[in-house]
Design a protein around this motif. Structure first.
Motif, PDB file in Angstrom:
ATOM      1  N   HIS A 209       0.813  -1.208   0.000  1.00 18.21           N
ATOM      2  CA  HIS A 209       0.000   0.000   0.000  1.00 18.21           C
ATOM      3  C   HIS A 209       0.847   1.259   0.000  1.00 18.21           C
ATOM      4  CE1 HIS A 209      -3.944  -1.905   0.635  1.00 18.21           C
ATOM      5  NE2 HIS A 209      -3.247  -2.817   1.307  1.00 18.21           N
ATOM      6  N   ASP A 210       2.148   1.114   0.195  1.00 21.61           N
ATOM      7  CA  ASP A 210       3.012   2.292   0.221  1.00 21.61           C
ATOM      8  C   ASP A 210       3.605   2.513  -1.161  1.00 21.61           C
ATOM      9  OD1 ASP A 210       2.562   2.599   2.915  1.00 21.61           O
ATOM     10  OD2 ASP A 210       4.208   1.243   3.454  1.00 21.61           O
ATOM     11  N   THR A 211       4.029   3.740  -1.381  1.00 21.43           N
ATOM     12  CA  THR A 211       4.712   4.044  -2.630  1.00 21.43           C
ATOM     13  C   THR A 211       6.002   3.254  -2.685  1.00 21.43           C
ATOM     14  OG1 THR A 211       3.794   6.257  -2.625  1.00 21.43           O
ATOM     15  CG2 THR A 211       5.712   5.875  -4.024  1.00 21.43           C
ATOM     16  N   PRO A 212       6.250   2.490  -3.760  1.00 20.74           N
ATOM     17  CA  PRO A 212       7.437   1.635  -3.820  1.00 20.74           C
ATOM     18  C   PRO A 212       8.716   2.449  -3.850  1.00 20.74           C
ATOM     19  CG  PRO A 212       6.347   1.710  -5.950  1.00 20.74           C
ATOM     20  CD  PRO A 212       5.451   2.419  -4.982  1.00 20.74           C
ATOM     21  N   VAL A 213       9.740   1.878  -3.261  1.00 16.34           N
ATOM     22  CA  VAL A 213      11.059   2.510  -3.251  1.00 16.34           C
ATOM     23  C   VAL A 213      11.800   2.089  -4.514  1.00 16.34           C
ATOM     24  CG1 VAL A 213      13.232   2.724  -1.996  1.00 16.34           C
ATOM     25  CG2 VAL A 213      11.079   2.456  -0.739  1.00 16.34           C
ATOM     26  N   HIS A 214      12.444   3.054  -5.176  1.00 13.72           N
ATOM     27  CA  HIS A 214      13.153   2.752  -6.414  1.00 13.72           C
ATOM     28  C   HIS A 214      14.268   1.758  -6.151  1.00 13.72           C
ATOM     29  CE1 HIS A 214      11.136   5.548  -9.019  1.00 13.72           C
ATOM     30  NE2 HIS A 214      11.234   6.466  -8.101  1.00 13.72           N
ATOM     31  N   ASP A 215      14.352   0.754  -7.066  1.00 13.22           N
ATOM     32  CA  ASP A 215      15.406  -0.256  -7.022  1.00 13.22           C
ATOM     33  C   ASP A 215      15.469  -0.982  -5.688  1.00 13.22           C
ATOM     34  OD1 ASP A 215      16.350   0.186  -9.647  1.00 13.22           O
ATOM     35  OD2 ASP A 215      17.337   2.006  -8.958  1.00 13.22           O
ATOM     36  N   GLU A 216      14.331  -1.134  -5.039  1.00 11.49           N
ATOM     37  CA  GLU A 216      14.303  -1.882  -3.790  1.00 11.49           C
ATOM     38  C   GLU A 216      14.549  -3.353  -4.083  1.00 11.49           C
ATOM     39  OE1 GLU A 216      10.477  -1.449  -2.094  1.00 11.49           O
ATOM     40  OE2 GLU A 216       9.412  -2.141  -3.862  1.00 11.49           O
ATOM     41  N   PRO A 217      15.242  -4.089  -3.208  1.00 13.45           N
ATOM     42  CA  PRO A 217      15.487  -5.511  -3.459  1.00 13.45           C
ATOM     43  C   PRO A 217      14.201  -6.306  -3.394  1.00 13.45           C
ATOM     44  CG  PRO A 217      16.189  -4.891  -1.242  1.00 13.45           C
ATOM     45  CD  PRO A 217      15.822  -3.619  -1.940  1.00 13.45           C
ATOM     46  N   VAL A 218      14.134  -7.328  -4.244  1.00 21.00           N
ATOM     47  CA  VAL A 218      12.971  -8.199  -4.236  1.00 21.00           C
ATOM     48  C   VAL A 218      13.081  -9.143  -3.052  1.00 21.00           C
ATOM     49  CG1 VAL A 218      11.703  -9.929  -5.551  1.00 21.00           C
ATOM     50  CG2 VAL A 218      12.805  -8.032  -6.735  1.00 21.00           C
ATOM     51  N   GLU A 219      11.996  -9.261  -2.288  1.00 22.17           N
ATOM     52  CA  GLU A 219      12.007 -10.091  -1.093  1.00 22.17           C
ATOM     53  C   GLU A 219      12.049 -11.569  -1.470  1.00 22.17           C
ATOM     54  OE1 GLU A 219       8.699  -9.061   1.301  1.00 22.17           O
ATOM     55  OE2 GLU A 219       9.360  -6.994   1.654  1.00 22.17           O
ATOM     56  N   ARG A 220      12.700 -12.365  -0.624  1.00 14.90           N
ATOM     57  CA  ARG A 220      12.757 -13.809  -0.804  1.00 14.90           C
ATOM     58  C   ARG A 220      11.944 -14.471   0.298  1.00 14.90           C
ATOM     59  NH1 ARG A 220      17.670 -14.483  -3.691  1.00 14.90           N
ATOM     60  NH2 ARG A 220      17.222 -16.693  -3.787  1.00 14.90           N
ATOM     61  N   PRO A 221      11.285 -15.634   0.063  1.00 17.59           N
ATOM     62  CA  PRO A 221      11.203 -16.309  -1.224  1.00 17.59           C
ATOM     63  C   PRO A 221      10.307 -15.550  -2.200  1.00 17.59           C
ATOM     64  CG  PRO A 221       9.752 -17.373   0.332  1.00 17.59           C
ATOM     65  CD  PRO A 221      10.504 -16.326   1.103  1.00 17.59           C
ATOM     66  N   ALA A 287       8.575  -1.101 -13.412  1.00 14.82           N
ATOM     67  CA  ALA A 287       8.033   0.240 -13.603  1.00 14.82           C
ATOM     68  C   ALA A 287       8.523   1.121 -12.472  1.00 14.82           C
ATOM     69  CB  ALA A 287       6.501   0.210 -13.632  1.00 14.82           C
ATOM     70  N   ARG A 288       9.019   2.300 -12.868  1.00 15.05           N
ATOM     71  CA  ARG A 288       9.495   3.270 -11.886  1.00 15.05           C
ATOM     72  C   ARG A 288      10.530   2.660 -10.932  1.00 15.05           C
ATOM     73  NH1 ARG A 288       3.863   3.957 -12.205  1.00 15.05           N
ATOM     74  NH2 ARG A 288       3.282   5.885 -13.254  1.00 15.05           N
ATOM     75  N   GLY A 289      11.417   1.828 -11.491  1.00 18.34           N
ATOM     76  CA  GLY A 289      12.486   1.254 -10.695  1.00 18.34           C
ATOM     77  C   GLY A 289      12.075   0.114  -9.804  1.00 18.34           C
ATOM     78  N   THR A 290      10.852  -0.370  -9.914  1.00 21.30           N
ATOM     79  CA  THR A 290      10.356  -1.440  -9.048  1.00 21.30           C
ATOM     80  C   THR A 290      10.004  -2.659  -9.878  1.00 21.30           C
ATOM     81  OG1 THR A 290       9.459   0.158  -7.482  1.00 21.30           O
ATOM     82  CG2 THR A 290       8.573  -2.077  -7.376  1.00 21.30           C
ATOM     83  N   THR A 291      10.427  -3.838  -9.421  1.00 24.45           N
ATOM     84  CA  THR A 291      10.074  -5.087 -10.085  1.00 24.45           C
ATOM     85  C   THR A 291       8.708  -5.537  -9.601  1.00 24.45           C
ATOM     86  OG1 THR A 291      12.396  -5.731 -10.264  1.00 24.45           O
ATOM     87  CG2 THR A 291      10.756  -7.468 -10.495  1.00 24.45           C
TER      88      THR A 291
END
Length: 724
Positions: A209-221, A287-291
């Motif tokens: 629900h928050d605005t995504p952070v640019h180039d944030e790491p994708v969470e695992r798993p 999009a916008r630096g977010t996967t």
């Protein structure tokens, strides 16, 4: 040619003809070693091998029977092979190199065989010249035909890809629904270039629900949700059902795409064509630096493998789909998210330019009205000019904000080609009409199809101090002179955007240096508790007040006219004009005589010395020489050269020199185009040289004639690539 030499060539060719398969195999081995990319695709490799053998047979036949190279027919499949190479992304240079390598092997074998038939050195020399001339003529002719077929296919593929990208722009993202947007991506791909498409989104991206952070790491798993899939008729159903959650295995192509953000292409030998997937594209949705997820495009019925152009196309349409998905994800959240989107569509900062000082404000409406579609923009133009834009999309909410973004983009695109204000509004009117048609045709969209907008577009020239304005149903701008008088500019009315078929008119006014022009939307002067006249009166009073800065003036205007929670959103743009006088502008009227080039170079050098810009002397003289020479050769008099120094040292604000502008005008209408000159061409490098030396360059058209301009920066030098 000596008859004996002809007979010798014929005998050697007949002897080699008996071993044509051996010679063809030798040529193929050479090509496989030197240009292995020709065999990357199995079908293309098969066709290449067959083509090599046919070329060898055709060449030997021509030499044996004394046929002129122009009369030797190339293999029937030669053009098809060139087209297939173009379709599979093989470089033209590789195809041409293959011709020359094959020619080299062929000639070596011919020349090696000649001493076996005679020891007459002169006869061998004459026969060798005959063979080389014939082989070279044949290769040149077939190369030209191959290049023509190759380029024709490349052009066709480019047009197809552009049409696909255009179709993607229209068909993907028609609504703010995530499932529909991803299904539009799958349907488009299955319809045109894939047999099976699946689209999976990260569950964390859907729930966030928050605005995504640019180039944030994708969470695992990596937990994915199958959002859309597009199997073609007869395709096996994917094992994962729509809306089903599944985990992406570590090390899989999908996992690598999600973690690296890079697309990949995979091939396998496959089994039966109707059952086994033999070629796959894995493209992350970013999009916008977010996967956000990953899309897979597969082929099992189409025997052709995906190539580099297919991968590029998949990236382009996936990028559009990802943007649409991210918009839909954001728009489903609270008003704060919608407001963030609205602000993101407005300029984060005004563009750097020297014609005006600007201050801008956007104020959203109250919570009940929702975010609207008001916008402003400041667009630098050639010749140190600047475009000032304020617009207002009818309605409120997400659709109004999205329409505003599309219109602002359209305005910037149209401004880049330097259209006059009235013509720009005419084209913008067409854009609004198309948007309304699309909204009306959408059977499930939330928009009601009634899309409209108003817009005011002004272009200010600091050299002439002229301001040209046109409006489309927009409120009148206000001008404050240096003595404090506030007036509304009387402009031709112009219909609102979206009506179609009605003309727009422009007006031109002189703005003395230091004038303040105020552009705004109707939300600033209209309110439930007072009429427009009262609002205009309060606006005049607010603008007439002295303030230490434009920013302070903006605050004063908003505080004086608006309540804490306005009924409508407001855009306000204030611009204080500057003027470029004789100290910053140098002009030369030139005779249409090549001798004028040397004289104007000397004048330019003197002017740069007077401005203290000796470091730009070399590159500026080269650019001036090329542009003036082109105007003399291809333009029509009168011809004029103008140098503009937009921001001299110690000028307004004490800013350093940003750029030097060079303009050459003539009365011709032909637009110059940059082309790549061939090695032995004597001309054709002028605009390439200008493009390498200049920071930016282009052409703008006036009512009569044109102006070719170039912008040189302070670190201008002579790039090595200019000699390449």
């Amino acid at each position: 040619m000596d008859v004996s030499a002809d007979r010798l060539v014929s005998r050697v060719a007949r002897e080699l003809g008996a071993r044509a398969e051996e010679l063809s195999a030798e040529v193929e081995r050479c090509l496989r070693r030197e240009v292995p990319e020709l065999w990357d695709d199995p079908e293309t490799g098969r066709l290449t091998s067959q083509n090599v053998a046919e070329h060898v047979v055709a060449g030997l036949f021509g030499l044996e029977h004394g046929v002129e190279p122009s009369q030797v027919e190339p293999p029937p499949a030669d053009a098809e092979r060139a087209r297939r190479l173009a379709r599979h992304g093989i470089r033209l240079s590789s195809m041409l190199r293959a011709f020359r390598l094959g020619e080299g092997v062929f000639l070596d074998r011919m020349l090696e065989e000649m001493p076996r038939f005679t020891d007459d050195a002169e006869l061998i020399s004459a026969a060798s010249r005959k063979v080389v001339a014939t082989a070279t003529g044949y290769v040149d002719r077939t190369s030209e035909q191959g290049v023509a077929a190759f380029q024709e296919e490349r052009d066709r593929r480019l047009q197809w890809r552009l049409s696909m990208v255009n179709a993607a722009s229209i068909r993907i993202g028609t609504t703010l629904d995530i499932a529909r947007t991803t299904q539009e991506l799958a349907d488009l791909a299955v319809e045109h270039f894939a047999d099976l498409v699946t689209v999976d989104l990260l569950d964390s991206a859907l729930d966030g629900h928050d605005t995504p952070v640019h180039d944030e790491p994708v969470e695992r798993p990596l937990v994915l949700r199958r959002i859309a899939q597009g199997p073609a008729d007869g395709s096996p159903e994917p094992a994962i059902a729509p809306q089903q959650l599944h985990t992406c295995p570590d090390g899989s192509p999908s996992a690598r795409a999600l973690l690296t953000g890079q697309p990949t292409r995979h091939h396998s030998s496959g089994g039966e064509a109707d059952q086994e997937i033999h070629s796959t594209l894995v493209v992350p949705l970013r999009a916008r630096g977010t996967t956000l997820g990953v899309a897979q495009f597969c082929r099992h019925r189409n025997p052709a493998r995906f190539d580099d152009e297919d991968l590029l196309l998949a990236q382009e349409i996936a990028a559009r789909a990802a943007m649409a998905v991210d918009n839909a994800r954001r728009y489903t959240h609270a008003r704060a998210t919608a407001l963030a989107l609205q602000r993101s569509l407005l300029p984060g900062h005004t563009a750097q330019q020297s014609a005006v000082d600007v201050a801008c404000r956007y104020l959203p409406a109250g919570a009940q009205a929702g975010v609207g579609g008001d916008w402003y923009d400041v667009i630098p133009l050639s010749g140190a000019r600047v475009a000032l834009v304020v617009g207002d999309v009818v309605g409120h909410g997400i659709h109004a904000a999205a329409t505003m973004g599309r219109l602002r983009t359209a305005v910037r695109t149209l401004a880049d080609i330097d259209l006059p204000p009235d013509e720009l509004l005419t084209h913008l009117d067409d854009v609004v009409l198309r948007l309304a048609t699309e909204a009306t045709a959408d059977p499930v969209g939330e928009a009601d199809g009634e899309i409209g907008a108003t817009c005011l577009y002004a272009v200010y020239d600091p050299v002439s101090r002229h301001c040209t304005l046109a409006r489309a149903g927009h409120v009148l701008p206000a001008v404050v002179t240096r003595d404090g008088n506030v007036d509304l500019l009387e402009l031709p009315p112009g219909p609102p955007l979206g009506l179609g078929g009605l003309p727009f008119e422009a007006a031109e006014v002189d703005l003395p240096e230091g004038s303040l022009i105020a552009l705004y939307t109707d939300g600033l002067i209209e309110a439930l508790d007072h009429d427009v006249d009262a609002g205009l009166s309060r606006l005049r009073q607010a603008l007439a007040k002295s303030a230490p800065s434009l920013e302070a003036t903006c605050d004063t205007v908003l505080e004086s006219l608006l309540p804490a929670r306005p009924d409508d959103d407001v855009a306000l743009l204030l611009a204080r004009t500057h003027a470029l006088g004789a100290r910053q502008v140098a002009t030369w009227d030139l005779a249409p005589d090549p001798a004028a080039v040397a004289r104007v170079r000397a004048g330019v050098s003197e002017q740069l010395s007077a401005w203290g810009l000796e470091e730009l002397d070399f590159s500026t003289e080269l650019v001036v020489s090329e542009l003036v020479t082109n105007a003399i050769r291809y333009g029509r008099p009168p011809i004029q050269l103008r140098l503009i120094l937009p921001q001299p040292p110690g000028g307004p604000g004490g800013a350093p020199v940003r750029a030097l502008l060079c303009e050459v005008s003539d009365s011709g209408s032909t637009t110059p185009h940059m082309r790549r000159a061939r090695t032995f061409d004597e001309g054709g490098r002028g605009l390439l040289l200008v493009a390498q030396l200049a920071e930016h360059w282009g052409t703008r058209h006036a009512r009569q004639g044109k102006t070719v301009w170039a912008e040189l920066n302070e670190s201008g030098g002579f790039p090595e690539v200019a000699f390449a």
